[in-house]
Design a protein around this motif. Structure first.
Motif, mmCIF file in Angstrom:
data_model
loop_
_atom_site.group_PDB
_atom_site.id
_atom_site.type_symbol
_atom_site.label_atom_id
_atom_site.label_comp_id
_atom_site.label_asym_id
_atom_site.label_seq_id
_atom_site.Cartn_x
_atom_site.Cartn_y
_atom_site.Cartn_z
ATOM 1 N N THR A 34 -4.459 -3.611 8.403
ATOM 2 C CA THR A 34 -3.237 -2.824 8.217
ATOM 3 C C THR A 34 -2.232 -3.587 7.370
ATOM 4 O OG1 THR A 34 -3.521 -1.733 10.359
ATOM 5 C CG2 THR A 34 -1.314 -1.702 9.404
ATOM 6 N N ILE A 35 -1.597 -2.872 6.465
ATOM 7 C CA ILE A 35 -0.450 -3.395 5.709
ATOM 8 C C ILE A 35 0.797 -2.756 6.305
ATOM 9 C CG2 ILE A 35 0.683 -3.532 3.459
ATOM 10 C CD1 ILE A 35 -2.166 -3.104 2.243
ATOM 11 N N TYR A 36 1.666 -3.568 6.890
ATOM 12 C CA TYR A 36 2.922 -3.082 7.451
ATOM 13 C C TYR A 36 4.045 -3.285 6.440
ATOM 14 C CZ TYR A 36 0.966 -2.725 12.182
ATOM 15 O OH TYR A 36 0.229 -2.363 13.281
ATOM 16 N N VAL A 37 4.856 -2.252 6.267
ATOM 17 C CA VAL A 37 6.071 -2.367 5.462
ATOM 18 C C VAL A 37 7.234 -2.128 6.424
ATOM 19 C CG1 VAL A 37 7.345 -1.563 3.455
ATOM 20 C CG2 VAL A 37 4.834 -1.490 3.451
ATOM 21 N N ASN A 85 7.022 -3.683 -5.279
ATOM 22 C CA ASN A 85 6.170 -4.705 -5.887
ATOM 23 C C ASN A 85 5.344 -5.420 -4.827
ATOM 24 O OD1 ASN A 85 7.054 -4.119 -8.449
ATOM 25 N ND2 ASN A 85 8.460 -5.863 -8.595
ATOM 26 N N GLN A 86 5.996 -5.792 -3.721
ATOM 27 C CA GLN A 86 5.275 -6.488 -2.656
ATOM 28 C C GLN A 86 4.274 -5.570 -1.969
ATOM 29 O OE1 GLN A 86 7.683 -8.660 0.110
ATOM 30 N NE2 GLN A 86 8.871 -9.696 -1.466
ATOM 31 N N ALA A 87 4.699 -4.333 -1.715
ATOM 32 C CA ALA A 87 3.803 -3.396 -1.044
ATOM 33 C C ALA A 87 2.594 -3.081 -1.912
ATOM 34 C CB ALA A 87 4.559 -2.119 -0.692
ATOM 35 N N LEU A 88 2.825 -2.814 -3.188
ATOM 36 C CA LEU A 88 1.720 -2.464 -4.093
ATOM 37 C C LEU A 88 0.784 -3.639 -4.316
ATOM 38 C CD1 LEU A 88 3.626 -0.300 -6.733
ATOM 39 C CD2 LEU A 88 2.139 0.492 -4.892
ATOM 40 N N ALA A 89 1.325 -4.857 -4.339
ATOM 41 C CA ALA A 89 0.476 -6.041 -4.481
ATOM 42 C C ALA A 89 -0.483 -6.150 -3.300
ATOM 43 C CB ALA A 89 1.338 -7.299 -4.592
ATOM 44 N N ALA A 90 0.035 -5.912 -2.094
ATOM 45 C CA ALA A 90 -0.814 -5.963 -0.907
ATOM 46 C C ALA A 90 -1.842 -4.836 -0.918
ATOM 47 C CB ALA A 90 0.049 -5.884 0.355
ATOM 48 N N ILE A 91 -1.431 -3.653 -1.348
ATOM 49 C CA ILE A 91 -2.341 -2.501 -1.403
ATOM 50 C C ILE A 91 -3.462 -2.746 -2.417
ATOM 51 C CG2 ILE A 91 -2.500 -0.067 -2.059
ATOM 52 C CD1 ILE A 91 0.397 0.220 -0.932
ATOM 53 N N VAL A 93 -4.723 -5.668 -3.259
ATOM 54 C CA VAL A 93 -5.621 -6.694 -2.724
ATOM 55 C C VAL A 93 -6.479 -6.131 -1.590
ATOM 56 C CG1 VAL A 93 -5.734 -8.928 -1.535
ATOM 57 C CG2 VAL A 93 -4.100 -8.582 -3.394
ATOM 58 N N PHE A 94 -5.884 -5.253 -0.786
ATOM 59 C CA PHE A 94 -6.590 -4.690 0.375
ATOM 60 C C PHE A 94 -6.585 -3.159 0.291
ATOM 61 C CE2 PHE A 94 -4.485 -8.656 1.698
ATOM 62 C CZ PHE A 94 -5.589 -9.407 2.099
ATOM 63 N N PRO A 95 -7.327 -2.592 -0.644
ATOM 64 C CA PRO A 95 -7.269 -1.138 -0.865
ATOM 65 C C PRO A 95 -7.826 -0.312 0.295
ATOM 66 C CG PRO A 95 -9.030 -2.120 -2.158
ATOM 67 C CD PRO A 95 -8.243 -3.257 -1.591
ATOM 68 N N ASP A 96 -8.613 -0.941 1.171
ATOM 69 C CA ASP A 96 -9.193 -0.195 2.287
ATOM 70 C C ASP A 96 -8.356 -0.302 3.557
ATOM 71 O OD1 ASP A 96 -9.820 -2.921 2.393
ATOM 72 O OD2 ASP A 96 -11.569 -2.566 3.683
ATOM 73 N N TYR A 97 -7.236 -1.022 3.495
ATOM 74 C CA TYR A 97 -6.371 -1.161 4.665
ATOM 75 C C TYR A 97 -5.444 0.049 4.764
ATOM 76 C CZ TYR A 97 -7.544 -6.110 5.496
ATOM 77 O OH TYR A 97 -8.191 -7.289 5.809
ATOM 78 N N LYS A 98 -5.126 0.438 5.993
ATOM 79 C CA LYS A 98 -4.136 1.501 6.158
ATOM 80 C C LYS A 98 -2.740 0.924 5.955
ATOM 81 C CE LYS A 98 -3.500 1.305 11.210
ATOM 82 N NZ LYS A 98 -3.577 2.076 12.475
ATOM 83 N N ILE A 99 -1.798 1.773 5.614
ATOM 84 C CA ILE A 99 -0.413 1.377 5.364
ATOM 85 C C ILE A 99 0.460 1.993 6.452
ATOM 86 C CG2 ILE A 99 1.455 1.309 3.670
ATOM 87 C CD1 ILE A 99 -0.752 2.189 1.592
ATOM 88 N N VAL A 100 1.316 1.186 7.027
ATOM 89 C CA VAL A 100 2.218 1.664 8.074
ATOM 90 C C VAL A 100 3.646 1.265 7.726
ATOM 91 C CG1 VAL A 100 2.847 1.571 10.515
ATOM 92 C CG2 VAL A 100 0.444 1.499 9.859
#
Length: 211
Positions: A34-37, A85-91, A93-100
């Protein structure tokens, strides 16, 4: 994370800040994929000024016209590019992670606006989890549009948390509110209620599929 664990976790983070005191944090939790914002709750007098600037302004993304509160939208816009920029960089790198997108109070209202921006930047619908959030959207049509921009939405609001009824005017909305706890007039004006979302008992009987 369980909702009460997520609430406590977002309180403990070391947030990034900008000149308008808009505080955010992008965190990758590999164990959850998971990528948390995160957006932080009110921490300064400037944040409270932003909270009271709730007159609405139009927003246009692609062919969507919707309305948001001036204060939270302007604060987010002040550092939108840094957050994205930070969120998209994480997305990337981890395109299969969900975003919350997640936040409490001021942070909850801002998380709605952040999630909408992420959707238009990526075409991916982030999940939304908020605690004690005021209502950052104006007009029922805006609320209906906003449901198109998110995946799972769980906006926890204590029945006796006065902040969740703000602005106290017709026409203001959140995306999807889940009422928890018991209502009482005494608790409604008790600031402790607004800080009670770390209590696991509040979520008894509420289904949760975000852990």
């Amino acid at each position: 994370m369980k909702p009460w664990e997520l609430y406590e976790h977002q309180k403990s983070l070391n947030y990034n800040k900008n000149s308008v005191d808009y505080n955010w944090k992008v965190e990758v939790v590999n164990e959850e994929k998971t990528i948390y914002v995160f957006t932080q709750y009110s921490t300064s007098p400037l944040d409270w000024i932003v909270n009271f600037l709730f007159f609405f302004i139009p927003q246009i993304r692609n062919w969507y016209l919707y309305f948001t509160c001036f204060g939270w939208q302007t604060a987010f816009n002040s550092c939108k590019q840094l957050v994205m920029n930070q969120a998209l960089a994480a997305i990337n790198v981890f395109p299969d992670y969900k975003i919350v997108c997640c936040g409490h109070s001021y942070g909850g209202a801002s998380s709605v606006l952040t999630g909408i921006e992420i959707f238009f930047a990526t075409a991916v619908k982030p999940d939304l989890i908020t605690f004690g959030a005021p209502k950052p959207l104006f007009l029922l049509l805006t609320k209906l549009f906003s449901r198109l921009f998110f995946g799972k939405v769980k906006q926890y609001a204590h029945r006796a948390d006065i902040v969740t009824y703000m602005p106290p005017l017709p026409g203001y909305w959140n995306v999807k509110v889940i009422r928890i706890g018991k209502f009482s007039f005494k608790a409604l004006f008790n600031g402790d209620t607004h800080q009670s979302y770390g209590d696991p008992s509040l979520y008894e009987g509420v289904s949760d599929d975000n852990d």
